[in-house]
Design a protein around this motif. Structure first.
Motif, PDB file in Angstrom:
ATOM      1  N   GLU A  55      53.275  16.361  28.420  1.00  0.00           N
ATOM      2  CA  GLU A  55      54.362  15.480  28.865  1.00  0.00           C
ATOM      3  C   GLU A  55      53.936  14.008  28.765  1.00  0.00           C
ATOM      4  N   HIS A  56      52.686  13.735  29.091  1.00  0.00           N
ATOM      5  CA  HIS A  56      52.138  12.373  28.988  1.00  0.00           C
ATOM      6  C   HIS A  56      52.134  11.906  27.526  1.00  0.00           C
ATOM      7  N   ILE A  57      51.724  12.780  26.622  1.00  0.00           N
ATOM      8  CA  ILE A  57      51.680  12.436  25.195  1.00  0.00           C
ATOM      9  C   ILE A  57      53.094  12.226  24.666  1.00  0.00           C
ATOM     10  N   GLU A  58      54.034  13.067  25.094  1.00  0.00           N
ATOM     11  CA  GLU A  58      55.429  12.892  24.669  1.00  0.00           C
ATOM     12  C   GLU A  58      55.974  11.539  25.110  1.00  0.00           C
ATOM     13  N   GLU A  59      55.645  11.148  26.329  1.00  0.00           N
ATOM     14  CA  GLU A  59      56.169   9.895  26.882  1.00  0.00           C
ATOM     15  C   GLU A  59      55.493   8.659  26.298  1.00  0.00           C
ATOM     16  N   HIS A  60      54.168   8.728  26.090  1.00  0.00           N
ATOM     17  CA  HIS A  60      53.414   7.538  25.688  1.00  0.00           C
ATOM     18  C   HIS A  60      52.946   7.556  24.235  1.00  0.00           C
ATOM     19  N   ASN A  61      53.152   8.658  23.543  1.00  0.00           N
ATOM     20  CA  ASN A  61      52.719   8.824  22.154  1.00  0.00           C
ATOM     21  C   ASN A  61      51.221   8.578  21.986  1.00  0.00           C
ATOM     22  N   SER A  62      50.483   8.802  23.064  1.00  0.00           N
ATOM     23  CA  SER A  62      49.027   8.671  23.085  1.00  0.00           C
ATOM     24  C   SER A  62      48.537   9.346  24.353  1.00  0.00           C
TER      25      SER A  62
END
Length: 121
Positions: A55-62
């Motif tokens: 979910e963090h990667i989806e939101e921040h693309n990193s």
């Protein structure tokens, strides 16, 4: 984790991170698959950490959460400096590799720190 397919998937994720960095679409699918293995093995900490991670990667693309320090940092300014210098790929590789050996108390401790950091991000 005990499942050989899960361990192979962990190795694949780490190798892909080495080769292509954080390639969001493929990485997220692999993390979701790894989460399914954790669900089967009934490891709630890993299930939660992996969900927070993708979910963090989806939101921040990193992946903006640094590798947990051996010693807690008391000074907020020093904590911000240590976060600024972290490598997203190395931190994510470390997090994923922690899931391979859940019998290690330090791995569980670091997974808890990642869970808390992701939850508070």
């Amino acid at each position: 984790m005990e499942n050989k397919k899960a361990i192979k998937l962990v190795d694949k994720i780490v190798a892909d991170l080495d080769n292509t960095g954080i390639n969001s679409d493929a990485l997220i699918e692999d993390l979701k698959s790894l989460r399914e293995y954790a669900l089967q093995e009934e490891v709630p900490l890993v299930v939660k950490v992996l969900r927070y991670t993708y979910e963090h990667i989806e939101e921040h693309n990193s992946f903006l959460v640094p590798i947990p320090d051996d010693e807690p940092i008391e000074d907020e300014e020093a904590a911000n400096e240590s976060t600024a210098g972290s490598d997203p790929v190395e931190s994510l590789k470390y997090l994923v590799s922690l899931t391979k050996s859940l019998n290690n108390k330090m791995n569980i401790s670091d997974l808890r720190e990642y869970r808390d950091a992701l939850n508070n991000f």
